[in-house]
Scaffold this active site. Structure first.
Site, PDB file in Angstrom:
ATOM      1  N   TYR A 119       0.882  -1.466  -0.348  1.00 51.51           N
ATOM      2  CA  TYR A 119       0.007   0.316  -0.162  1.00 51.51           C
ATOM      3  C   TYR A 119       0.635   1.693  -0.276  1.00 51.51           C
ATOM      4  CZ  TYR A 119      -3.912   2.972   1.142  1.00 51.51           C
ATOM      5  OH  TYR A 119      -4.925   3.920   0.971  1.00 51.51           O
ATOM      6  N   LYS A 123       0.980   4.551  -2.659  1.00 50.38           N
ATOM      7  CA  LYS A 123       0.863   5.341  -2.587  1.00 50.38           C
ATOM      8  C   LYS A 123       1.750   6.668  -2.622  1.00 50.38           C
ATOM      9  CE  LYS A 123      -3.768   4.914  -1.898  1.00 50.38           C
ATOM     10  NZ  LYS A 123      -4.613   5.918  -2.941  1.00 50.38           N
TER      11      LYS A 123
END
Length: 203
Positions: A119, A123
Site C-alpha cells: 500500500y 501511494k
C-alpha cells in the site's frame, strides 16, 4: 447490474442532482477498460473536463508474507490504474483547452507503516506520479492535484477498520475537498491537500 436497474438509478441520480449521471463498469487494473471508460465518457458528454481517480484497494501484512499476486494487485490498481486513466484523458482535455485531474492518494503516501509495503509503495508512487504529471500537463491547461486523506470511515479494509470510527473523516469530507479543487481559480494549482481528522484519538 440489469439494464432496467441501471436506467432507474440514472433517472434517480438525475432527479437528485439536476444533471444526467451515467455509470460504466470498468476494472482499474485493465488498460482497455480504462481507455473505454474515458472515451465513453467523452463521447456521451461531448468533452471531458474533470477526472477523479478514486479506485483503490489494500492488502496488508509483513513483506515476507505478502504474496506477489497481492502485491501486484495493489500496485496495478492504485498506481497503474491512475496512469491508464490520465494517459487517455489528457489528450481529450488538451483538445478542449484543459481540465482538472484529482488523484485520491492517502497520508500513507508520506507515512510508511509496518505491514504496508504494498500500500505504501502504491501511494508513494501515486504522489510522485501526480507531481511529475502535473508538471507535464499544466502548460496545456490541465491542472492536477492529489488529495491525501487520513482515516476515512468507509468499508476499505485497512488495519484500523475495526476501531471506533466517530472521529474519522467522512466520505463527503473528501468529496468536498475535490469539489473545492475543481472550483479553484484557473490561474492556480493547489497541487496537494493533506486532509486529516480534526480530533483523532490521543496516543
Amino acid at each position: 447490474m440489469a439494464p432496467s436497474c441501471s436506467k432507474e438509478r440514472e433517472r434517480f441520480a438525475k432527479e437528485k442532482s439536476g444533471i444526467p449521471i451515467r455509470g460504466f463498469a470498468a476494472d482499474a487494473r485493465r488498460e482497455a477498460d480504462q481507455r473505454r471508460l474515458v472515451e465513453s465518457t467523452a463521447r456521451e458528454g461531448g468533452r471531458l473536463d474533470v477526472l477523479v481517480n478514486n479506485a483503490g484497494l489494500g492488502h496488508f501484512g509483513p513483506v515476507d508474507e505478502l504474496s506477489p499476486d497481492r502485491f501486484r494487485e495493489v500496485l496495478e490498481t492504485n498506481l497503474f490504474g491512475v496512469y491508464y486513466a490520465v494517459h487517455y484523458a489528457a489528450p481529450l482535455m488538451k483538445a478542449n483547452g484543459g481540465g482538472f485531474i484529482v488523484n485520491i492518494a492517502s497520508l500513507a503516501s508520506v507515512n510508511p507503516f509496518a505491514g504496508g509495503s504494498a500500500y505504501n509503495a502504491s501511494k508513494f508512487g501515486l504522489l510522485g506520479f501526480s507531481e511529475a504529471a502535473m508538471l507535464d500537463l499544466r502548460h496545456s491547461g490541465i491542472r492536477m492535484a492529489s488529495v491525501l486523506p487520513g482515516s476515512v470511515d468507509t468499508d476499505f479494509g485497512h488495519p484500523s477498520a475495526s476501531r471506533e470510527a466517530s472521529w474519522m473523516l467522512q466520505p463527503e469530507d473528501v468529496a468536498e475537498a475535490v469539489a473545492d479543487l475543481v472550483r479553484y481559480p484557473e490561474r492556480a494549482i493547489p497541487s496537494r491537500i493533506d486532509l486529516r481528522p480534526a480530533k483523532p484519538p490521543k496516543k
